[in-house]
Design a protein around this motif. Sequence first.
Motif, PDB file in Angstrom:
ATOM      1  N   ASP A  25     -21.413  90.820  20.679  1.00 12.67           N
ATOM      2  CA  ASP A  25     -22.174  91.768  21.485  1.00 12.67           C
ATOM      3  C   ASP A  25     -21.301  92.949  21.875  1.00 12.67           C
ATOM      4  O   ASP A  25     -20.154  92.772  22.281  1.00 12.67           O
ATOM      5  CB  ASP A  25     -22.692  91.097  22.763  1.00 12.67           C
ATOM      6  CG  ASP A  25     -23.665  89.972  22.472  1.00 12.67           C
ATOM      7  OD1 ASP A  25     -24.436  90.080  21.505  1.00 12.67           O
ATOM      8  OD2 ASP A  25     -23.644  88.967  23.223  1.00 12.67           O
ATOM      9  N   THR A  26     -21.846  94.154  21.770  1.00 12.47           N
ATOM     10  CA  THR A  26     -21.132  95.345  22.207  1.00 12.47           C
ATOM     11  C   THR A  26     -21.013  95.293  23.726  1.00 12.47           C
ATOM     12  O   THR A  26     -22.010  95.131  24.427  1.00 12.47           O
ATOM     13  CB  THR A  26     -21.885  96.618  21.774  1.00 12.47           C
ATOM     14  OG1 THR A  26     -21.943  96.640  20.347  1.00 12.47           O
ATOM     15  CG2 THR A  26     -21.198  97.865  22.278  1.00 12.47           C
ATOM     16  N   SER A  27     -19.799  95.377  24.212  1.00 13.22           N
ATOM     17  CA  SER A  27     -19.565  95.376  25.654  1.00 13.22           C
ATOM     18  C   SER A  27     -18.216  96.015  25.930  1.00 13.22           C
ATOM     19  O   SER A  27     -17.362  96.108  25.045  1.00 13.22           O
ATOM     20  CB  SER A  27     -19.594  93.948  26.211  1.00 13.22           C
ATOM     21  OG  SER A  27     -18.588  93.161  25.625  1.00 13.22           O
ATOM     22  N   VAL A  28     -18.034  96.427  27.172  1.00 15.84           N
ATOM     23  CA  VAL A  28     -16.763  97.014  27.576  1.00 15.84           C
ATOM     24  C   VAL A  28     -15.684  95.940  27.461  1.00 15.84           C
ATOM     25  O   VAL A  28     -15.851  94.821  27.941  1.00 15.84           O
ATOM     26  CB  VAL A  28     -16.851  97.547  29.023  1.00 15.84           C
ATOM     27  CG1 VAL A  28     -15.497  98.026  29.504  1.00 15.84           C
ATOM     28  CG2 VAL A  28     -17.894  98.637  29.132  1.00 15.84           C
ATOM     29  N   GLY A  29     -14.605  96.264  26.788  1.00 14.03           N
ATOM     30  CA  GLY A  29     -13.485  95.344  26.660  1.00 14.03           C
ATOM     31  C   GLY A  29     -13.598  94.337  25.536  1.00 14.03           C
ATOM     32  O   GLY A  29     -12.717  93.474  25.392  1.00 14.03           O
TER      33      GLY A  29
END
Length: 91
Positions: A25-29
């Motif tokens: 999943d695209t996510s911060v970090g």
Amino acid sequence: MIETDAKTHEIKFPCADYPIKVIGDTSVGFKDKVIEIVQKHAEVDLKTLAERQSSNGKYTTIQLHIVATGQEQLYDINSELRATGTVHMVL
């Protein structure tokens, strides 16, 4: 039924340029977490790092190359990455 010779590709360890592709999943970090986990288990060549997002931006693919030392190491990397809950596939 046609018989074919199916050869299995045997990995010879140590393998100095073993590619790993992580899809999650695209996510911060996300990228930093993947690198952190893989570096716990292997020497990572960060010059080979590639990051790509899916067309709708929902998923991110991180590809990098490591020094693979054995099957157990690869299993440990796979297990820890998948345990994050954001990784869907490790190739």
